[in-house]
Scaffold this motif. Structure first.
Motif, PDB file in Angstrom:
ATOM      1  N   MET A   1      38.791  31.184  20.904  1.00 23.79           N
ATOM      2  CA  MET A   1      40.103  31.792  20.692  1.00 23.79           C
ATOM      3  C   MET A   1      41.411  31.181  20.990  1.00 23.79           C
ATOM      4  O   MET A   1      42.346  31.274  20.283  1.00 23.79           O
ATOM      5  CB  MET A   1      39.926  33.065  21.841  1.00 23.79           C
ATOM      6  CG  MET A   1      38.844  34.189  21.227  1.00 23.79           C
ATOM      7  SD  MET A   1      39.349  35.892  22.088  1.00 23.79           S
ATOM      8  CE  MET A   1      39.019  35.398  23.865  1.00 23.79           C
ATOM      9  N   ILE A   2      41.209  30.519  22.194  1.00 30.56           N
ATOM     10  CA  ILE A   2      42.354  29.444  22.581  1.00 30.56           C
ATOM     11  C   ILE A   2      42.771  28.535  21.346  1.00 30.56           C
ATOM     12  O   ILE A   2      44.168  28.287  21.135  1.00 30.56           O
ATOM     13  CB  ILE A   2      42.249  28.679  23.880  1.00 30.56           C
ATOM     14  CG1 ILE A   2      42.297  29.911  25.098  1.00 30.56           C
ATOM     15  CG2 ILE A   2      43.385  27.888  23.995  1.00 30.56           C
ATOM     16  CD1 ILE A   2      42.171  29.299  26.554  1.00 30.56           C
ATOM     17  N   ASN A   3      41.759  27.894  20.976  1.00 35.37           N
ATOM     18  CA  ASN A   3      42.149  26.879  19.820  1.00 35.37           C
ATOM     19  C   ASN A   3      42.412  27.273  18.532  1.00 35.37           C
ATOM     20  O   ASN A   3      42.871  26.860  17.673  1.00 35.37           O
ATOM     21  CB  ASN A   3      40.880  25.725  19.903  1.00 35.37           C
ATOM     22  CG  ASN A   3      40.816  24.974  21.198  1.00 35.37           C
ATOM     23  OD1 ASN A   3      41.960  24.857  21.840  1.00 35.37           O
ATOM     24  ND2 ASN A   3      39.559  24.428  21.631  1.00 35.37           N
ATOM     25  N   GLY A   4      41.699  28.633  18.274  1.00 37.82           N
ATOM     26  CA  GLY A   4      41.853  29.334  16.826  1.00 37.82           C
ATOM     27  C   GLY A   4      43.085  30.117  16.856  1.00 37.82           C
ATOM     28  O   GLY A   4      43.667  30.238  15.765  1.00 37.82           O
ATOM     29  N   LEU A   5      42.953  31.113  17.701  1.00 39.66           N
ATOM     30  CA  LEU A   5      44.099  32.101  17.720  1.00 39.66           C
ATOM     31  C   LEU A   5      45.510  31.923  18.482  1.00 39.66           C
ATOM     32  O   LEU A   5      46.171  32.276  18.294  1.00 39.66           O
ATOM     33  CB  LEU A   5      43.628  33.360  18.272  1.00 39.66           C
ATOM     34  CG  LEU A   5      42.327  33.926  17.537  1.00 39.66           C
ATOM     35  CD1 LEU A   5      41.805  35.489  18.401  1.00 39.66           C
ATOM     36  CD2 LEU A   5      42.455  34.168  16.263  1.00 39.66           C
ATOM     37  N   GLY A   6      45.222  30.719  19.211  1.00 43.76           N
ATOM     38  CA  GLY A   6      46.461  30.265  20.162  1.00 43.76           C
ATOM     39  C   GLY A   6      46.547  31.247  21.535  1.00 43.76           C
ATOM     40  O   GLY A   6      45.943  32.217  21.723  1.00 43.76           O
ATOM     41  N   GLY A   7      47.116  30.477  22.675  1.00 45.24           N
ATOM     42  CA  GLY A   7      46.989  30.898  23.867  1.00 45.24           C
ATOM     43  C   GLY A   7      47.715  32.393  23.932  1.00 45.24           C
ATOM     44  O   GLY A   7      47.269  33.287  24.669  1.00 45.24           O
ATOM     45  N   SER A   8      48.830  32.603  23.134  1.00 44.83           N
ATOM     46  CA  SER A   8      49.418  33.944  23.169  1.00 44.83           C
ATOM     47  C   SER A   8      48.600  35.084  22.786  1.00 44.83           C
ATOM     48  O   SER A   8      48.317  36.120  23.625  1.00 44.83           O
ATOM     49  CB  SER A   8      50.993  34.073  22.213  1.00 44.83           C
ATOM     50  OG  SER A   8      51.553  35.086  22.381  1.00 44.83           O
ATOM     51  N   THR A   9      47.899  34.890  21.634  1.00 47.92           N
ATOM     52  CA  THR A   9      47.119  35.952  21.292  1.00 47.92           C
ATOM     53  C   THR A   9      45.706  36.138  22.013  1.00 47.92           C
ATOM     54  O   THR A   9      45.215  37.234  22.476  1.00 47.92           O
ATOM     55  CB  THR A   9      46.512  35.615  19.788  1.00 47.92           C
ATOM     56  OG1 THR A   9      47.741  35.548  18.760  1.00 47.92           O
ATOM     57  CG2 THR A   9      45.434  36.960  19.195  1.00 47.92           C
ATOM     58  N   THR A  10      45.284  34.971  22.632  1.00 48.94           N
ATOM     59  CA  THR A  10      44.035  35.043  23.759  1.00 48.94           C
ATOM     60  C   THR A  10      44.381  36.017  24.876  1.00 48.94           C
ATOM     61  O   THR A  10      43.748  36.870  25.039  1.00 48.94           O
ATOM     62  CB  THR A  10      43.670  33.719  24.046  1.00 48.94           C
ATOM     63  OG1 THR A  10      43.397  33.059  22.614  1.00 48.94           O
ATOM     64  CG2 THR A  10      42.557  33.813  25.052  1.00 48.94           C
TER      65      THR A  10
END
Length: 475
Positions: free
Chosen positions: A414-423
């Motif tokens: 999630m962090i690498n695919g969606l980004g920290g904000s979305t995670t």
């Protein structure tokens, strides 16, 4: 109910406390050390996110199975034998992890380590509760929880200290846990089994001897009184069955503890523990100090929060502590989202956004340690009558570990695919759901006897008008 016999801490009780705390430190260390070790494993074997996450997830899968069989194993072979097995297995599988020649064998070793951890999570609190004098029992159980956080901190500290040791640094990070494991096994071998286990096996003479060693100041009459209490408790605990958890009036209690156990982990605390180095690197703290020591500093705030919770839980009650901790986590995830928005998706050497992100992580750990972390087993122990308490605790722990496995396996993706904000927005939404769940279903059990708490569930989730009033605690 009889008053506990006033006793001083004996040499045997001190050994029990040291052994339990040592296993807590090892458990905490094995929880966090993969955060640093996985970076070196990933580099050496050129792993993607899926296999990197598997290094953490496979341990949790082992924990689930270990927790399921832990109670049976401790009852079958005895508390002492189970504890010795746990200590020795920690040492063996930590070494196997360190010397594993391939990723496949490393995963097998970590699965077996997880199996050991799962057994220990069940056995250690039981061993302490049954071995310690009544006067110091609570403090010793708290010491185990406190020691676990200390172990998490040490996992990050040793990660930092060994980070410059070359490509094989991860082997030292994983294997060093074998040293305290061997030492604590030697200590455990000197201890007797618990009087309660001996009583469950109809070995009253050995139970009497064990109780005399734990409480040397108690006279013969007091010892016999305690043995009689154990006989009655064992009779009270017999006759319960797993099916009863899912029937009225306790189906509501089961729904509550299973839901609480699931929310404790799905809201992301172990995402912070397992992947703190990745999160801090993503926030611009790319050096070894930033990736491995800053997570250790964050956990220091967790230690402080546990201490505050311990001194306030019987003053303010369960619900305020739990709701306050979860609310703090909601604020923390909002803070994390703000940090990522400030950075525009790219943190540059920390900066203002990095500082805000650090504050957010601190708030996550404070909120969790103050609320969920301090109260998880309180509700598990209070929600059911004696005959169902072990089943209820197991159900709660299983839900907790299943959620833990989900978080371990998908956070990095999630962090690498969606980004920290979305995670962190996802974790924030789940935490809001947890807040609503606790507000709706959690009873306030402060000052109520265990027998009276059953009335809450029998009355459809409300306190009956004739229910005994809470006992006022000392201010």
């Amino acid at each position: 109910m009889t008053n506990p016999v006033p006793v001083k801490t004996t040499g045997l009780a001190a050994l029990v406390a040291i052994a339990a705390a040592s296993l807590g430190i090892i458990y905490g260390y094995d929880t966090s050390n993969i955060g640093a070790a996985k970076d070196f494993i990933k580099e050496q074997y050129t792993l993607g996110d899926g296999m990197t996450q598997a290094m953490a997830t496979v341990v949790v899968v082992g924990e689930i199975l270990g927790a399921i069989v832990g109670g049976w194993f401790a009852n079958r072979v005895g508390r002492k034998t189970a504890m010795v097995t746990v200590g020795a297995s920690y040492a063996v599988f930590a070494l196997c992890s360190a010397i594993a020649p391939s990723v496949a064998l490393l995963l097998v070793a970590r699965f077996m380590l997880g199996l050991t951890v799962g057994v220990s999570v069940v056995v250690v609190p039981v061993f302490v509760a049954e071995s310690a004098p009544a006067k110091s029992r609570g403090a010793m159980l708290v010491a185990y929880q406190f020691a676990t956080i200390v172990g998490i901190i040490l996992g990050y500290v040793f990660g930092f200290m060994l980070a410059d040791s070359g490509q094989g640094a991860w082997r030292w990070m994983l294997g060093i846990a074998a040293i305290p494991a061997v030492l604590v096994t030697l200590v455990l071998m000197r201890l007797p089994d618990t009087a309660r286990w001996y009583m469950s096996q109809n070995r009253e003479d050995e139970a009497r001897q064990a109780l005399s060693r734990v409480e040397p100041d108690a006279d013969a009459a007091e010892i016999e009184h305690e043995l009689a209490d154990m006989r009655q408790a064992l009779r009270d605990e017999s006759g319960g069955g797993l099916r009863e958890l899912f029937r009225k009036p306790f189906s509501r209690a089961t729904f509550f503890v299973v839901g609480l156990g699931f929310f404790i982990q799905i809201t992301g605390i172990n995402a912070i523990i397992y992947y703190s180095p990745d999160i801090f690197a993503g926030m611009g703290y790319n050096d070894n100090f930033g990736k491995y020591m800053l997570p250790a500093f964050v956990q220091l705030f967790g230690l402080a929060a546990v201490i505050v919770s311990l001194f306030t839980i019987d003053r303010f009650g369960r619900r305020p502590i739990l709701l306050g901790g979860i609310s703090t986590m909601v604020v923390a995830f909002i803070t994390m989202i703000v940090a990522y928005q400030m950075a525009g998706g790219e943190f540059k050497g920390g900066g203002a956004a990095g500082i805000v992100g650090f504050i957010g992580l601190v708030l996550v750990v404070i909120g969790f340690s103050f609320g969920f972390g301090s109260l998880v087993w309180v509700y598990a122990g209070e929600a059911f009558p004696a005959r169902l308490r072990a089943y209820g605790s197991s159900a709660m722990l299983t839900a907790d570990l299943v959620a833990n496995a989900i978080v371990a396996q998908f956070t990095l993706t999630m962090i690498n695919g969606l980004g920290g904000s979305t995670t962190f927005a996802i974790f924030g939404v789940l935490t809001v759901c947890a807040l609503a769940f606790v507000f709706k279903f959690a009873p306030e059990t402060k000052g109520r006897k265990l027998e009276d708490i059953q009335h809450f569930w029998q009355n459809g989730g409300t306190w009956p008008a004739d229910s005994a009033a809470p006992i006022e605690t000392a201010k």
